[in-house]
Motif scaffolding. Structure first.
Motif, PDB file in Angstrom:
ATOM      1  N   GLY A  26      40.320  48.565  45.337  1.00  0.00           N
ATOM      2  CA  GLY A  26      41.707  48.633  44.692  1.00  0.00           C
ATOM      3  C   GLY A  26      41.793  49.071  43.464  1.00  0.00           C
ATOM      4  O   GLY A  26      42.755  48.815  42.770  1.00  0.00           O
ATOM      5  N   TRP A  27      40.728  49.410  42.547  1.00  0.00           N
ATOM      6  CA  TRP A  27      40.811  49.650  41.198  1.00  0.00           C
ATOM      7  C   TRP A  27      41.104  51.064  40.968  1.00  0.00           C
ATOM      8  O   TRP A  27      40.750  51.823  42.006  1.00  0.00           O
ATOM      9  N   LYS A  28      41.571  51.399  39.942  1.00  0.00           N
ATOM     10  CA  LYS A  28      41.870  52.782  39.586  1.00  0.00           C
ATOM     11  C   LYS A  28      40.641  53.286  38.837  1.00  0.00           C
ATOM     12  O   LYS A  28      39.995  52.632  38.241  1.00  0.00           O
ATOM     13  N   TRP A  29      40.271  54.727  39.051  1.00  0.00           N
ATOM     14  CA  TRP A  29      39.369  55.331  38.126  1.00  0.00           C
ATOM     15  C   TRP A  29      39.668  56.651  37.744  1.00  0.00           C
ATOM     16  O   TRP A  29      40.783  57.242  38.188  1.00  0.00           O
ATOM     17  N   VAL A  30      39.119  57.082  36.744  1.00  0.00           N
ATOM     18  CA  VAL A  30      39.184  58.453  36.456  1.00  0.00           C
ATOM     19  C   VAL A  30      37.883  59.113  35.909  1.00  0.00           C
ATOM     20  O   VAL A  30      36.716  58.298  35.378  1.00  0.00           O
ATOM     21  N   ALA A  31      37.392  60.247  36.184  1.00  0.00           N
ATOM     22  CA  ALA A  31      36.074  60.703  35.971  1.00  0.00           C
ATOM     23  C   ALA A  31      36.448  62.323  35.228  1.00  0.00           C
ATOM     24  O   ALA A  31      37.163  62.935  35.628  1.00  0.00           O
ATOM     25  N   ASN A  49      40.961  47.644  36.623  1.00  0.00           N
ATOM     26  CA  ASN A  49      41.765  46.979  37.282  1.00  0.00           C
ATOM     27  C   ASN A  49      43.202  46.626  37.016  1.00  0.00           C
ATOM     28  O   ASN A  49      43.652  46.348  36.077  1.00  0.00           O
ATOM     29  N   PRO A  50      44.096  47.345  37.806  1.00  0.00           N
ATOM     30  CA  PRO A  50      45.701  47.464  37.524  1.00  0.00           C
ATOM     31  C   PRO A  50      46.228  46.166  37.324  1.00  0.00           C
ATOM     32  O   PRO A  50      47.181  46.040  36.689  1.00  0.00           O
ATOM     33  N   ALA A  51      45.578  45.158  37.904  1.00  0.00           N
ATOM     34  CA  ALA A  51      46.456  43.809  37.700  1.00  0.00           C
ATOM     35  C   ALA A  51      46.085  43.082  36.503  1.00  0.00           C
ATOM     36  O   ALA A  51      47.076  42.562  35.836  1.00  0.00           O
ATOM     37  N   ASP A  52      44.851  43.339  35.681  1.00  0.00           N
ATOM     38  CA  ASP A  52      44.817  42.483  34.434  1.00  0.00           C
ATOM     39  C   ASP A  52      44.480  43.481  33.319  1.00  0.00           C
ATOM     40  O   ASP A  52      44.370  43.257  32.291  1.00  0.00           O
ATOM     41  N   GLY A  53      44.136  44.952  33.568  1.00  0.00           N
ATOM     42  CA  GLY A  53      43.666  45.856  32.584  1.00  0.00           C
ATOM     43  C   GLY A  53      42.464  45.977  32.256  1.00  0.00           C
ATOM     44  O   GLY A  53      41.983  46.640  31.284  1.00  0.00           O
ATOM     45  N   GLU A  54      41.452  45.040  32.923  1.00  0.00           N
ATOM     46  CA  GLU A  54      40.013  44.942  32.708  1.00  0.00           C
ATOM     47  C   GLU A  54      39.354  46.775  33.040  1.00  0.00           C
ATOM     48  O   GLU A  54      39.887  47.264  33.967  1.00  0.00           O
ATOM     49  N   GLN A  55      38.535  47.066  32.173  1.00  0.00           N
ATOM     50  CA  GLN A  55      38.262  48.412  32.456  1.00  0.00           C
ATOM     51  C   GLN A  55      36.586  48.438  31.878  1.00  0.00           C
ATOM     52  O   GLN A  55      36.135  47.605  31.175  1.00  0.00           O
ATOM     53  N   ARG A  94      29.514  43.733  41.041  1.00  0.00           N
ATOM     54  CA  ARG A  94      29.984  42.329  41.581  1.00  0.00           C
ATOM     55  C   ARG A  94      31.500  41.877  40.905  1.00  0.00           C
ATOM     56  O   ARG A  94      32.154  41.418  41.413  1.00  0.00           O
ATOM     57  N   ARG A  95      31.545  42.421  39.412  1.00  0.00           N
ATOM     58  CA  ARG A  95      33.023  41.995  38.940  1.00  0.00           C
ATOM     59  C   ARG A  95      33.842  42.770  39.780  1.00  0.00           C
ATOM     60  O   ARG A  95      35.322  42.238  39.780  1.00  0.00           O
ATOM     61  N   ILE A  96      33.810  44.089  39.929  1.00  0.00           N
ATOM     62  CA  ILE A  96      34.900  44.745  40.631  1.00  0.00           C
ATOM     63  C   ILE A  96      35.231  44.007  41.969  1.00  0.00           C
ATOM     64  O   ILE A  96      36.194  43.892  42.301  1.00  0.00           O
ATOM     65  N   SER A  97      34.032  43.849  42.744  1.00  0.00           N
ATOM     66  CA  SER A  97      34.077  43.009  44.150  1.00  0.00           C
ATOM     67  C   SER A  97      34.929  41.876  43.962  1.00  0.00           C
ATOM     68  O   SER A  97      35.796  41.373  44.856  1.00  0.00           O
ATOM     69  N   SER A  98      34.594  41.233  42.996  1.00  0.00           N
ATOM     70  CA  SER A  98      35.309  39.778  42.921  1.00  0.00           C
ATOM     71  C   SER A  98      36.558  39.848  42.330  1.00  0.00           C
ATOM     72  O   SER A  98      37.303  38.804  42.700  1.00  0.00           O
ATOM     73  N   SER A  99      37.374  40.811  42.013  1.00  0.00           N
ATOM     74  CA  SER A  99      38.583  40.872  41.679  1.00  0.00           C
ATOM     75  C   SER A  99      39.285  41.904  42.391  1.00  0.00           C
ATOM     76  O   SER A  99      40.166  42.547  41.686  1.00  0.00           O
ATOM     77  N   ALA A 100      38.876  42.073  43.460  1.00  0.00           N
ATOM     78  CA  ALA A 100      39.420  43.246  44.213  1.00  0.00           C
ATOM     79  C   ALA A 100      41.055  43.062  44.663  1.00  0.00           C
ATOM     80  O   ALA A 100      41.498  42.050  44.583  1.00  0.00           O
ATOM     81  N   GLN A 101      41.587  44.314  44.399  1.00  0.00           N
ATOM     82  CA  GLN A 101      43.059  44.458  44.681  1.00  0.00           C
ATOM     83  C   GLN A 101      43.368  45.118  45.800  1.00  0.00           C
ATOM     84  O   GLN A 101      43.946  46.237  45.679  1.00  0.00           O
TER      85      GLN A 101
END
Length: 102
Positions: A26-31, A49-55, A94-101
């Protein structure tokens, strides 16, 4: 600079894997792919993470090796905060999966 809109088009396997993992959770990405001043190609993925802005901003570069290698990683806790050194790709996943959106 060339940008990618689908995971499958990203030319570096680990960059592709990071974008796919982020998207799956559920995170957004750009490459994007570019060249440095000596014409050495590099690929950067920014996963957020669109929910909290972590990148996380992770770059693979060909400088000195001729093949894509992990070059740098940066982490931003929230939009507008300072970019700091990122942890390993394992910890990023691990961080991405723990804050899945989902």
């Amino acid at each position: 600079m060339k940008t990618y809109s689908t995971v499958a088009d990203i030319p570096v396997r680990n960059a592709r894997d990071l974008a796919a993992y982020a998207e799956k959770h559920g995170w957004k990405w750009v490459a994007a792919e570019g060249q440095d001043s000596d014409s050495n190609p590099f690929v950067t993925v920014i996963a957020g993470n669109p929910a909290d802005g972590e990148q996380y901003k992770v770059t693979w570069h060909t400088r000195e090796t001729g093949t894509f290698r992990l070059f740098s990683g940066l982490h931003q806790r929230a939009f507008g905060t300072a970019w700091l050194a990122a942890p390993s790709l394992t910890v990023i996943r691990r961080r991405i999966s723990s804050s899945a959106q989902l």
